[in-house]
Design an enzyme around this catalytic site. Structure first.
Site, PDB file in Angstrom:
ATOM      1  N   PHE A   1       0.799  -1.244   0.000  1.00 54.33           N
ATOM      2  CA  PHE A   1       0.000   0.000   0.000  1.00 54.33           C
ATOM      3  C   PHE A   1       0.821   1.278   0.000  1.00 54.33           C
ATOM      4  CE2 PHE A   1      -3.881  -2.126   0.376  1.00 54.33           C
ATOM      5  CZ  PHE A   1      -3.727  -3.167   1.263  1.00 54.33           C
ATOM      6  N   GLY A   2       2.092   1.219  -0.250  1.00 58.14           N
ATOM      7  CA  GLY A   2       2.757   2.519  -0.226  1.00 58.14           C
ATOM      8  C   GLY A   2       4.155   2.464  -0.821  1.00 58.14           C
TER       9      GLY A   2
ATOM     10  N   VAL B   1       8.253   3.446  -0.368  1.00 57.02           N
ATOM     11  CA  VAL B   1       9.249   3.626   0.688  1.00 57.02           C
ATOM     12  C   VAL B   1      10.485   4.297   0.095  1.00 57.02           C
ATOM     13  CG1 VAL B   1      10.606   2.505   2.474  1.00 57.02           C
ATOM     14  CG2 VAL B   1       8.431   1.502   1.768  1.00 57.02           C
TER      15      VAL B   1
ATOM     16  N   ASP C   1       1.919 -10.420   6.535  1.00 59.08           N
ATOM     17  CA  ASP C   1       2.587 -10.406   5.226  1.00 59.08           C
ATOM     18  C   ASP C   1       4.058 -10.781   5.363  1.00 59.08           C
ATOM     19  OD1 ASP C   1       3.055  -7.925   2.575  1.00 59.08           O
ATOM     20  OD2 ASP C   1       2.816 -10.110   2.545  1.00 59.08           O
TER      21      ASP C   1
HETATM   22  C1  LIG Z   1      16.463  -0.303   3.672  1.00 59.52           C
HETATM   23  C2  LIG Z   1      15.048  -0.339   4.158  1.00 59.52           C
HETATM   24  N1  LIG Z   1      14.767   0.004   5.461  1.00 59.52           N
HETATM   25  C3  LIG Z   1      13.482  -0.003   5.911  1.00 59.52           C
HETATM   26  N2  LIG Z   1      13.222   0.355   7.182  1.00 59.52           N
HETATM   27  C4  LIG Z   1      12.441  -0.383   5.017  1.00 59.52           C
HETATM   28  C5  LIG Z   1      11.021  -0.541   5.085  1.00 59.52           C
HETATM   29  C6  LIG Z   1      10.120  -0.459   6.229  1.00 59.52           C
HETATM   30  C7  LIG Z   1      10.376  -1.193   7.390  1.00 59.52           C
HETATM   31  C8  LIG Z   1       9.450  -1.191   8.440  1.00 59.52           C
HETATM   32  C9  LIG Z   1       8.281  -0.458   8.302  1.00 59.52           C
HETATM   33  C10 LIG Z   1       8.047   0.286   7.183  1.00 59.52           C
HETATM   34  C11 LIG Z   1       8.949   0.302   6.126  1.00 59.52           C
HETATM   35  C12 LIG Z   1       6.755   0.996   7.317  1.00 59.52           C
HETATM   36  C13 LIG Z   1       6.285   0.694   8.724  1.00 59.52           C
HETATM   37  N3  LIG Z   1       7.174  -0.347   9.160  1.00 59.52           N
HETATM   38  C14 LIG Z   1       6.854  -1.220  10.178  1.00 59.52           C
HETATM   39  O1  LIG Z   1       7.634  -2.029  10.601  1.00 59.52           O
HETATM   40  C15 LIG Z   1       5.474  -1.167  10.777  1.00 59.52           C
HETATM   41  C16 LIG Z   1       5.425  -0.186  11.864  1.00 59.52           C
HETATM   42  C17 LIG Z   1       6.253  -0.391  12.957  1.00 59.52           C
HETATM   43  C18 LIG Z   1       6.193   0.552  13.974  1.00 59.52           C
HETATM   44  F1  LIG Z   1       6.982   0.363  15.031  1.00 59.52           F
HETATM   45  C19 LIG Z   1       5.348   1.667  13.919  1.00 59.52           C
HETATM   46  C20 LIG Z   1       4.548   1.816  12.780  1.00 59.52           C
HETATM   47  C21 LIG Z   1       3.636   3.001  12.680  1.00 59.52           C
HETATM   48  F2  LIG Z   1       3.303   3.418  13.911  1.00 59.52           F
HETATM   49  F3  LIG Z   1       2.528   2.699  11.995  1.00 59.52           F
HETATM   50  F4  LIG Z   1       4.260   3.989  12.066  1.00 59.52           F
HETATM   51  C22 LIG Z   1       4.573   0.916  11.753  1.00 59.52           C
HETATM   52  C23 LIG Z   1      10.590  -0.914   3.821  1.00 59.52           C
HETATM   53  N4  LIG Z   1      11.672  -1.007   3.008  1.00 59.52           N
HETATM   54  C24 LIG Z   1      11.640  -1.374   1.591  1.00 59.52           C
HETATM   55  C25 LIG Z   1      12.811  -0.700   3.696  1.00 59.52           C
HETATM   56  N5  LIG Z   1      14.083  -0.686   3.264  1.00 59.52           N
END
Ligand SMILES: Cc1nc(N)c2c(-c3ccc4c(c3)CCN4C(=O)Cc3cc(F)cc(C(F)(F)F)c3)cn(C)c2n1
Length: 329
Positions: free
Chosen positions: A32-33, A35, A163
């Protein structure tokens, strides 16, 4: 003193994202988004910021914000570190729809931005590809144990990952395994608009963030690791994550060098058919996996049951004995 107020129209919209951060590169599409890797202009650190377009309905938006409140409380060594979340409502794009000259369509959108710790670029997906030849089963079971611990923490918060797959299992800069990029799925599902894959399967990081295009097909939207009940749209519970963990355990133990091999082996596993030689080499793991991959969620163990099983028992701190009734409930 008689200043004349100049009618300069509504105050210009200032994007907090663009004010506070310098976009560096697109990291891909999570559920859904989009990054992006960004640099914070104040502290000069790099972060991952995910932008999610919120659903239109007020009710679905409230559900998303309830889930954000629950996710923001997460704090565990094996979950990606959370920094901040905020909302942006850019002014609606006014454009004349050519067909009806006087009609202007405004689509006021609302975006949720989530600022997370920036992990290493190679997720477990890339790690599995890069470590086909020399793979030490002690190390891989250790990694699996950390992933199970992270899922256990999420389940104990009353949440479900939904997921789990190698492409959203990350490594922190210090090498620690982190599960991430989860949540918000239920609330967003009403307006399910999975990011479109371009014809050649690449993920385009469009969406006005940056022109960077991912070079390899991602695991976005893949249902390869998804439990049968979720795929079939049945009611489901936290046991959906146990099913995904089962498939991930096999991939950790059994190196698969190509995407074709991976799809074939996983598809067979979904029918409880193990690769030739697996059961002989990993008899105890096969017993655990037959339960984890059961079509009946009640037959799958909890994360406690996994950690108490023979293959993982030796990796637990033996001081804490897990009562039997928690192994499956
Ligand atoms: C190199 C790298 N680092 C990342 N952190 C990422 C991420 C990524 C990792 C974790 C999370 C996200 C993107 C979006 C949210 N997220 C989560 O783990 C869920 C989450 C955890 C929380 F502690 C808090 C939230 C929220 F409160 F909703 F913001 C969400 C995606 N991709 C492709 C990444 N690539």
């Amino acid at each position: 003193e008689n200043q004349i107020a100049v009618a300069s129209g509504p105050p210009a919209f200032v994007s907090r994202y663009l004010t506070d951060f310098e976009p560096i590169q697109c990291l891909g599409r999570g559920g859904f988004g989009l990054v992006f890797e960004v640099r914070n202009r104040l502290d000069d650190c790099h972060y991952a910021v995910k932008r999610i377009q919120l659903p239109n309905s007020e009710e679905a938006r409230e559900k998303v914000m309830r889930e954000v409140k629950a996710l923001a409380k997460l704090d565990n060594p094996h979950i990606v570190r959370y920094f901040h979340a905020w909302i942006e409502c850019p002014p609606p794009v006014q454009r004349n729809v050519p067909k009806t000259p006087n009609y202007t369509r405004s689509d006021a959108k609302m975006f949720l931005f989530i600022q997370m710790q920036l992990c290493r670029k190679e997720s477990l997906r890339e790690w599995l590809r890069a470590h086909v030849s020399h793979r030490d089963s002690y190390q891989t079971i250790q990694m699996f144990n950390e992933i199970v611990r992270a899922v256990e923490y999420v389940h104990l918060q009353g949440l479900i990952h939904r997921d789990l797959k190698p492409s959203n299992i990350f490594f922190a800069p210090d090498g620690a395994i982190k599960i991430g990029d989860f949540g918000l799925v239920t609330a967003m599902a009403e307006e399910a608009s999975y990011s479109p894959m371009s014809p050649e399967g690449n993920v385009i990081c469009g969406g006005g963030f940056s022109p960077f295009q991912r070079t390899h097909t991602d695991q976005v939207g893949t249902q390869l690791y998804m439990s049968p009940e979720q795929i079939e749209g049945q009611p489901y519970n936290h046991k959906v994550d146990i099913y995904s963990l089962g498939l991930i355990l096999v991939e950790l133990l059994w190196p698969l060098s190509t995407q074709m091999e991976q799809v074939t082996v996983i598809s067979q596993l979904r029918k409880l058919k193990f690769p030739q030689g697996f059961i002989e080499k990993y008899p105890e793991e096969a017993v655990l996996l037959n339960k984890m991959l059961s079509r009946n969620p009640d037959e799958r163990p909890t994360t406690y049951g996994i950690r108490a099983s023979t293959p993982l028992r030796i990796y637990q701190d033996s001081t804490v004995e897990i009562p039997e009734y928690l192994h499956f409930s």
